[in-house]
Design a protein around this motif. Structure first.
Motif, mmCIF file in Angstrom:
data_model
loop_
_atom_site.group_PDB
_atom_site.id
_atom_site.type_symbol
_atom_site.label_atom_id
_atom_site.label_comp_id
_atom_site.label_asym_id
_atom_site.label_seq_id
_atom_site.Cartn_x
_atom_site.Cartn_y
_atom_site.Cartn_z
ATOM 1 N N LEU A 77 18.239 -28.699 21.580
ATOM 2 C CA LEU A 77 18.784 -28.884 20.341
ATOM 3 C C LEU A 77 17.918 -27.960 19.315
ATOM 4 O O LEU A 77 16.750 -27.612 19.367
ATOM 5 C CB LEU A 77 18.270 -30.398 19.836
ATOM 6 N N VAL A 78 18.670 -27.139 18.425
ATOM 7 C CA VAL A 78 18.242 -26.187 17.700
ATOM 8 C C VAL A 78 18.411 -26.631 16.220
ATOM 9 O O VAL A 78 19.595 -27.115 15.897
ATOM 10 C CB VAL A 78 18.976 -24.864 17.818
ATOM 11 N N ILE A 79 17.501 -26.352 15.319
ATOM 12 C CA ILE A 79 17.326 -26.695 14.190
ATOM 13 C C ILE A 79 16.991 -25.719 13.204
ATOM 14 O O ILE A 79 15.806 -25.080 13.419
ATOM 15 C CB ILE A 79 16.484 -28.107 13.653
ATOM 16 N N ASP A 80 17.648 -25.473 12.259
ATOM 17 C CA ASP A 80 17.351 -24.317 11.402
ATOM 18 C C ASP A 80 17.004 -24.752 9.877
ATOM 19 O O ASP A 80 17.722 -25.479 9.346
ATOM 20 C CB ASP A 80 18.656 -23.019 11.058
ATOM 21 N N LEU A 81 15.792 -24.415 9.521
ATOM 22 C CA LEU A 81 15.128 -24.726 8.169
ATOM 23 C C LEU A 81 15.166 -23.750 7.337
ATOM 24 O O LEU A 81 14.509 -22.603 7.600
ATOM 25 C CB LEU A 81 13.919 -25.514 8.524
ATOM 26 N N HIS A 99 22.149 -27.768 12.433
ATOM 27 C CA HIS A 99 21.571 -27.614 13.619
ATOM 28 C C HIS A 99 22.770 -27.760 14.713
ATOM 29 O O HIS A 99 23.977 -27.899 14.292
ATOM 30 C CB HIS A 99 20.927 -29.239 13.825
ATOM 31 N N PHE A 100 22.583 -27.407 15.846
ATOM 32 C CA PHE A 100 23.549 -27.466 17.004
ATOM 33 C C PHE A 100 22.811 -27.597 18.145
ATOM 34 O O PHE A 100 21.732 -27.651 18.440
ATOM 35 C CB PHE A 100 24.193 -25.864 16.903
ATOM 36 N N LEU A 101 23.558 -27.942 19.360
ATOM 37 C CA LEU A 101 23.189 -28.013 20.632
ATOM 38 C C LEU A 101 23.528 -26.850 21.452
ATOM 39 O O LEU A 101 24.639 -26.026 21.356
ATOM 40 C CB LEU A 101 23.866 -29.204 21.102
ATOM 41 N N VAL A 102 22.434 -26.564 22.390
ATOM 42 C CA VAL A 102 22.613 -25.424 23.187
ATOM 43 C C VAL A 102 22.797 -25.760 24.789
ATOM 44 O O VAL A 102 21.921 -26.738 24.955
ATOM 45 C CB VAL A 102 21.969 -24.345 23.217
#
Length: 453
Positions: free
Chosen positions: A79-83, A70-73
């Protein structure tokens, strides 16, 4: 019909291509179709959202452990979460409808295929946040969970909340755990508090209030409704949740306490969301609590178990096997509710030290006896004496603390009463009478500024 040139169309700055999505209820959540032949490693079985002023929690439950990053933009905040290895299904499609306009931190959520084998969640935010994203192993009724806790950049300070409500006169200093607190807050005046303060000076021996300089000396009682959010607590045969009963009783008790000009009540939670055990203790200390009352409605392995009980912390062992079993069950709330074990908080660690102050334990016992005596007029007592066990939620080293088991929600007869408005009111009134009995003989001492640290 004219079309917007492809080169001038707005782009998604979070790395999601528009062609991967299908619109969902006003562009909230967007789904894509998996490429042919690609096998899904896991699928979601449930999604849950728990909004609150302290933080908003989003939980994704799946059949297998989820791998994520995850990371913030910035501009706008996201808030971005990659699954990895997750298929998009209809369960995920229910997520946008669970985001309320009143959520203090989240605008909308969308999801789509970022690249083969990776699903990207994008949470559009209303403000700057400090997120915690972590996984939980299966426990109780839950399978694998991915938890996204969205905390505000500047945490809510319960003491400053009281000041803004006019309950106290506070001129605070920045403390190590609240570095952004204002150096000099404008005093919040409250006529009721000032009246109680004046009465305390006039009759210090009989009034339970005292003047401590910058804080109007109302007796502060922290009420702790057990469980909440991901942690339902015990569940009765009729389907009643302990977390709902405890909140309802606590809210009734708060109204009764606030109606007394010499006291004020603070809830560790005022809605259906999870609060870790240590955070409950820390909040009580932060607002300089004089008393801490944790409210529960537990279950036992036998449906015929019945009656009210009061527990205090034990400095050694439990006073009975049932008390030990109950303490173990209540202390497992963090496992069920879900705590990020990677977070290291020195302030929180200090509050969870084993009790060594004999005076605090003695006062807890006195408070427990007073409340138990009053509960005996409303319900059968499970035991005629206050019991002791190692409850984590009672480990505030400087606050007399009790845990009240109002009744057994696992007993069908008691479950029916626990959901009755009149009976809940009787329970709240009995607890208040017990508190007043205790305070009449044990007026609280002055609280120094160091109690906040």
């Amino acid at each position: 019909m004219s079309r917007t040139p492809r080169s001038t169309r707005p782009k998604l700055a979070d790395g999601l291509s528009r062609r991967n999505f299908l619109g969902f209820s006003g562009a909230a959540l967007l789904l894509s179709v998996s490429p042919a032949g690609q096998a899904a490693l896991s699928s979601l079985v449930a999604v849950r959202v728990w909004p609150a002023l302290e933080y908003t929690r989003i939980t994704l439950e799946s059949r297998a452990e989820l791998k994520f990053s995850h990371f913030l933009v910035k501009d706008p905040e996201r808030l971005v979460i990659d699954l990895e290895g997750l298929e998009l299904n209809n369960v995920l499609g229910t997520l946008p409808g669970k985001i309320s306009d009143a959520d203090p931190y989240i605008k909308v959520i969308r999801a789509g295929r970022n690249k083969p084998g990776v699903i990207r969640l994008v949470i559009e935010l209303k403000t700057e946040v400090q997120p915690q994203v972590f996984t939980l192993a299966p426990v109780g009724q839950y399978g694998h969970r991915l938890v996204m806790d969205v905390y505000p950049q500047h945490p809510v300070d319960p003491l400053m909340q009281l000041a803004r409500q006019g309950d106290i006169v506070y001129e605070g200093e920045a403390t190590p755990d609240q570095p952004d607190a204002p150096a000099q807050s404008a005093p919040a005046k409250d006529p009721t508090a000032q009246s109680a303060k004046a009465d305390s000076k006039a009759n210090p021996k009989t009034s339970p209030t005292e003047d401590v300089g910058d804080v109007s000396r109302l007796v502060t009682i922290v009420l702790d409704p057990g469980h909440g959010g991901e942690d339902p607590g015990a569940i009765g045969r009729r389907g009643s949740y302990e977390k709902n009963v405890t909140l309802e009783v606590a809210q009734r008790l708060r109204a009764k306490i606030d109606a007394d000009p010499t006291m004020r009540a603070v809830l560790t939670r005022d809605g259906d969301y999870f609060v870790p055990l240590g955070t409950r203790v820390a909040k009580a200390r932060r607002v300089r609590a004089d008393l801490f009352v944790s409210i529960h409605a537990d279950a036992f392995v036998r449906p015929d178990a019945r009656g009210s009980s009061v527990f205090v912390l034990s400095g050694s062992g439990a006073t009975s096997s049932a008390a030990r079993w109950l303490a173990q069950r209540e202390n497992s709330a963090d496992l069920i509710g879900g705590v990020n074990l990677d977070v290291k908080d020195k302030y929180l660690a200090r509050t969870l030290l084993d009790l060594s102050q004999t005076a605090t334990m003695n006062d807890s016992m006195k408070l427990g006896r007073a409340v138990l005596g009053e509960l005996g007029g409303v319900n059968t007592l499970h035991k005629p004496h206050v019991e002791q066990a190692g409850f984590a939620v009672l480990k505030a080293p400087d606050v007399p603390s009790i845990l009240v088991e109002t009744a057994f929600i696992s007993n069908p007869e008691e479950e029916k009463r626990l959901t009755d408005d009149v009976y809940q009111d009787k329970l709240a009134e009995a607890i208040l009478r017990g508190i007043k009995r205790y305070l009449a003989k044990n007026p609280p001492l002055s609280k120094s500024r160091m109690a906040m640290l």
